[in-house]
Design an enzyme around this catalytic site. Structure first.
Site, mmCIF file in Angstrom:
data_model
loop_
_atom_site.group_PDB
_atom_site.id
_atom_site.type_symbol
_atom_site.label_atom_id
_atom_site.label_comp_id
_atom_site.label_asym_id
_atom_site.label_seq_id
_atom_site.Cartn_x
_atom_site.Cartn_y
_atom_site.Cartn_z
ATOM 1 N N CYS A 91 9.143 20.874 -1.423
ATOM 2 C CA CYS A 91 8.522 19.155 -1.312
ATOM 3 C C CYS A 91 9.665 18.837 -1.410
ATOM 4 O O CYS A 91 10.336 18.313 -2.305
ATOM 5 C CB CYS A 91 7.365 19.031 -2.484
ATOM 6 S SG CYS A 91 6.868 17.447 -1.356
ATOM 7 N N HIS A 98 1.064 -1.018 -0.399
ATOM 8 C CA HIS A 98 -0.084 0.201 -0.022
ATOM 9 C C HIS A 98 1.102 0.883 -0.298
ATOM 10 O O HIS A 98 1.462 1.171 1.199
ATOM 11 C CB HIS A 98 -0.915 0.148 0.667
ATOM 12 C CG HIS A 98 -1.695 1.144 1.533
ATOM 13 N ND1 HIS A 98 -2.072 2.302 2.197
ATOM 14 C CD2 HIS A 98 -2.754 2.171 0.415
ATOM 15 C CE1 HIS A 98 -3.020 3.030 2.027
ATOM 16 N NE2 HIS A 98 -3.475 2.965 0.706
ATOM 17 N N ARG A 130 0.321 21.942 -0.621
ATOM 18 C CA ARG A 130 0.558 20.714 -0.490
ATOM 19 C C ARG A 130 -0.221 20.627 0.908
ATOM 20 O O ARG A 130 0.630 21.328 1.725
ATOM 21 C CB ARG A 130 2.510 20.571 -0.580
ATOM 22 C CG ARG A 130 2.325 19.085 0.470
ATOM 23 C CD ARG A 130 2.301 17.459 -0.335
ATOM 24 N NE ARG A 130 2.963 16.865 -0.336
ATOM 25 C CZ ARG A 130 2.242 16.087 0.866
ATOM 26 N NH1 ARG A 130 0.007 16.251 0.506
ATOM 27 N NH2 ARG A 130 2.572 14.895 0.770
ATOM 28 N N TYR A 166 8.625 11.192 5.903
ATOM 29 C CA TYR A 166 10.083 12.173 5.507
ATOM 30 C C TYR A 166 11.208 11.951 5.478
ATOM 31 O O TYR A 166 12.152 12.176 6.009
ATOM 32 C CB TYR A 166 9.429 13.240 5.544
ATOM 33 C CG TYR A 166 7.996 14.242 4.702
ATOM 34 C CD1 TYR A 166 7.969 14.614 3.126
ATOM 35 C CD2 TYR A 166 6.350 14.168 5.632
ATOM 36 C CE1 TYR A 166 6.746 14.415 2.634
ATOM 37 C CE2 TYR A 166 5.816 14.510 4.636
ATOM 38 C CZ TYR A 166 6.068 15.323 4.027
ATOM 39 O OH TYR A 166 4.456 15.532 2.727
#
Lengths: 545, 545
Positions: free
Chosen positions: B242, B92, B196, B376
């Site tokens: 980003c 996923h 974002r 991240y």
């Protein structure tokens, strides 16, 4: 060495290897001082360079002495020869510092800074010959020069040099660690740690030693004991690397000749540094509230007013790990590494970790030392002969970039010159049927290494190397990471083949494939993929199979 | 769109473009809440997926609800279908967050997070079909879901979307600026600035708004006016980017499918940010003397206890330019950009500049939000399906790396899909007989851009681009640098040709040639050379000659 010399007057001489600019601005300073030169045994070339040429005019030293400006031209004397070097100044690897010899005789400088004692340097000099000195003046010059003392005679005794180092210059002493020595331990022993001196090694009487710390208005003076007793000690493990490390591989014919020592991969080492935090000292003296930079000056001086120096931003100076260090690997600093005190600026280029520091200045300005405003700058690729404006426009380099190198297997010869390395795998490798590859990786500014990869197909595919350790903690990762990769013998061709390594750091900066796009005339910060070419002893491969 | 759908049951489906993981951990949270879904008009595919299949067994929702563990398997329902997604969990794109739907019906989540509304997502779901719900349970589920409110209905109205952006997902809203718009000004106008969002846009009543600041022991509460009136304002110009910017170009068949939105080059923008220094606030509250990290949390919450968050090292938090910002380009923050307050961490990835911030915590630990401990992070190239240990071993990304992109000429279509860009040079270029190329370059951690180079021969030789400005001062260079290069028409072939750009920063980090060695499954930090392929309108070239 000189017997191979071929005496050619080439106007556009291309130098393949330049080792003459190690000292930058320091080359010429000795001419003004009272030091005594060491007189070397003369070799055959010197009887030609500087000897009288009867067809040329005669100029007295008085005449030579008048030529010290751009308008009148720059003249100097060597033996019986007179030279007009005006058109050479721009090409001098050490920059405009050559001008400090203008109007004077050259031997004293060159006999002290013996890195000039190379065929191509004499070749270049003789290109600029314009005349002779009158009879007798050569001898007057020589008597003057005999008054000059050679401070290099007080440099420390250095042991096992040939075993551990490739020496890039003897005066000042500059030597890089051999690659296989580098990766033999995470902490580099002091006697194997690369030495990068800009000058002779200062001789310090610890009882007289004082560290001056000020901001231009007031100055505090601390003895060695004041410093070590008043402030808490702090230890970090940090790699020091010269910004010129790997410079040798940046030289190429297409882009131009690079200034500076052609370091291979060994102008780097990793040590435990113990000292006091610069922040603690600045805070205790009330010097932490103003200023944009902190400047450092060492005892290695060209003239009493012109000492090696550098500066760092105040934010860095006040951060956790910038040290005024007195120990390296749990022992007092050695003289070559900055005794009694040196600065350690972890994560930054070695040039900022000033040795023999005796003066610290908090200021709104960067240090005006030539090593801050000229030498350690990254000039654009397009600049081939830097002008002052090029330097003014370029910021001083601070943090190191991400880098890595293959150090084992390696040759006992200078790696820059080894095209194909013949390897006899060791006993263990034969037993395991795998060739062991080892190297180091590091980044700057406290960034940790994220990964090191190896390629056997010129970068098409990459294999993950095993990291032997990571620098900690990851936002203040100052130490290098050693790495290993094992290639099965079955994957090794019998003909020569290339191995490449590259590292990525935790903010995802990685190494570029080629030095072409990062070429710069001062040869700093080469971090292109490191490649070696191996030829494996076929008998060993068979034994293993 | 769905009319092109081909219904294939492929066990090893390779997805070329993944847009499903924009929200990471936020996907499934809505299932537990009381929000009302928006019901979309159904298209032809949905009549197949989830419809009753008479050959399959029947399982009640009570049975489905028992399957919420690794041992029993993870089941869920969609319409009349029952699914066992146990073997899918690892694949996923949003990670294990899919498990929050385990034991439940799926529609509510997917109808809110409409990014799941894509052919390949339905395809994948139906692969895991194991049974049917009993008659009537689908309707019970639907009535439950109708109680759920769709918070996205309160998102701000957004104008000129098609003109300025490529939209990567509507819910949450994620849109990147079109390349030619990006380079039309140094300061990106608010209405053209990339968005974002990890969630719906919080709706804030400024009179009730409080910012909580503490260290776990004590907490201070500041109103908007407290903050803006008590502390001195400070303005910086900083680029926000980003960490997934340029992710689209990292996808390749050999290395595996990358998670996350396939941003082209526009998840970046440059703005003036005005606010108060985080340092000033922490100092005034006595919170600057301890802790290793400063954590930030926003009002964009999945559940009341699970809000978007991130943290930065205390050294960075106490540095000059980290802001609690209330203005963007001299106007109040818009709702999409964090009204009333957002953090600005210049030089770091955008993820740390938390929007709608209402809680700041000084701590010895990093934030435990999934965006700090999972999303991240830069995982090694070798990791294809991350496990928890992979995440634990990888540090959270902080600083940006050096990067650059060509933005003009560009297509009005998604750059990821444009193979060859047909260009009609503009009037000025025809007059000057030169094609204008424009782009941006930036680095992280305050590093200035040293140079930008362009190559027309695939990197063999490099040409110096003209930098339109440099971020200042160079140790705190937070803004991007725009650049221009002009190629004479005479140098342009009539057939398609490649232009590449690359930047180097002041600590000599530069961009790697290919994303192969920096590939990572989360698709962060792609800074490989940027290449576009151009085909120039030949008639224009002739007019110019």
């Amino acid at each position: 060495m000189r017997s191979r010399f071929t005496f050619l007057f080439r106007r556009k001489l291309k130098l393949q290897i330049i080792t003459t600019s190690l000292t930058g601005g320091l080359v010429a300073g000795y001419i003004f001082s009272k030091y005594k030169p060491i007189v070397r045994a003369e070799a055959d070339i010197s009887v030609k360079v500087g000897e009288r040429i009867s067809t040329l005019p005669t100029y007295s030293m008085t005449e030579v002495a008048k030529h010290t400006t751009a308008e009148k031209g720059y003249w100097l004397a060597y033996k019986d020869g007179v030279y007009d070097i005006t058109s050479y100044v721009e090409n001098h690897p050490g920059g405009k510092m050559v001008l400090r010899s203008a109007g004077k005789a050259l031997e004293a400088c060159w006999k002290i800074f013996t890195m000039h004692d190379m065929d191509h340097v004499y070749e270049i000099l003789e290109e600029y010959r314009i005349g002779n000195l009158p009879p007798g003046e050569r001898e007057v010059n020589q008597r003057e020069q005999e008054k000059i003392t050679d401070l290099f005679q007080y440099d420390p005794e250095r042991l096992n040099i040939k075993e551990n180092f490739f020496v890039r210059s003897k005066r000042p002493f500059n030597a890089e660690t051999k690659p296989s020595v580098l990766v033999s331990s995470f902490i580099t022993p002091v006697e194997q740690f690369f030495v990068r001196n800009h000058m002779h090694v200062p001789f310090v009487n610890i009882n007289e030693y004082k560290l001056e710390i000020g901001n231009g208005k007031s100055t505090h003076s601390l003895s060695f004991d004041d410093l070590t007793e008043k402030y808490q000690s702090h230890t970090i493990t940090s790699t020091l690397a010269c910004s010129g490390n790997r410079r040798g591989a940046m030289n190429n014919d297409e882009q131009g000749t690079i200034r500076g020592a052609p370091w291979y991969v060994g102008a780097i080492g990793n040590a435990r540094w113990t000292g006091v935090r610069l922040r603690d000292v600045l805070q205790s003296l009330g010097l932490d509230k103003e200023g944009k930079y902190v400047q450092f000056y060492g005892l290695d001086c060209e003239t009493p007013k012109r000492c090696y120096g550098g500066s760092i931003p105040i934010e860095k100076a006040l951060s956790d790990d910038v040290l005024i260090a007195y120990e390296m690997n749990n022992e007092s600093l050695t003289r070559d590494h900055g005794y009694p005190l040196r600065i350690i600026v972890p994560g930054s280029i070695g040039a900022r970790s000033v040795k023999w520091v005796n003066r610290i200045v908090v200021s709104d300005k960067e240090s005006d030392s030539p090593w801050q405003i000229f030498d350690y700058k990254l000039l654009p690729t397009s600049v081939k002969q830097p002008q002052k404006s090029d330097y003014d426009a370029a910021p001083a380099i601070q943090d190191l970039n991400v880098n890595s190198a293959i150090c084992y297997p390696s040759s006992t010869e200078d790696g820059n010159k080894v095209k194909i390395l013949s390897v006899q795998p060791n006993h263990n490798d034969i037993k395991n049927k795998k060739l062991t590859i080892k190297g180091y990786a590091l980044s700057g500014g406290g960034k940790q290494i994220q990964n090191v990869q190896v390629s056997l197909d010129h970068g098409k595919t990459w294999l993950q190397a095993e990291l032997e350790q990571l620098a900690e903690p990851h936002m203040r990762a100052w130490a290098w990471t050693l790495w290993t990769y094992h290639i099965p013998f079955d994957d090794l061709p019998s003909k020569p083949f290339d191995i490449i390594c590259r590292a990525t750091d935790t903010n995802a900066n990685s190494q570029p494939e080629s030095p072409v796009g990062i070429w710069n005339v001062l040869g700093h910060m080469n971090n292109a993929w490191h490649k070696i070419t191996l030829q494996i002893d076929e008998k060993c491969l068979k034994k293993g199979s």
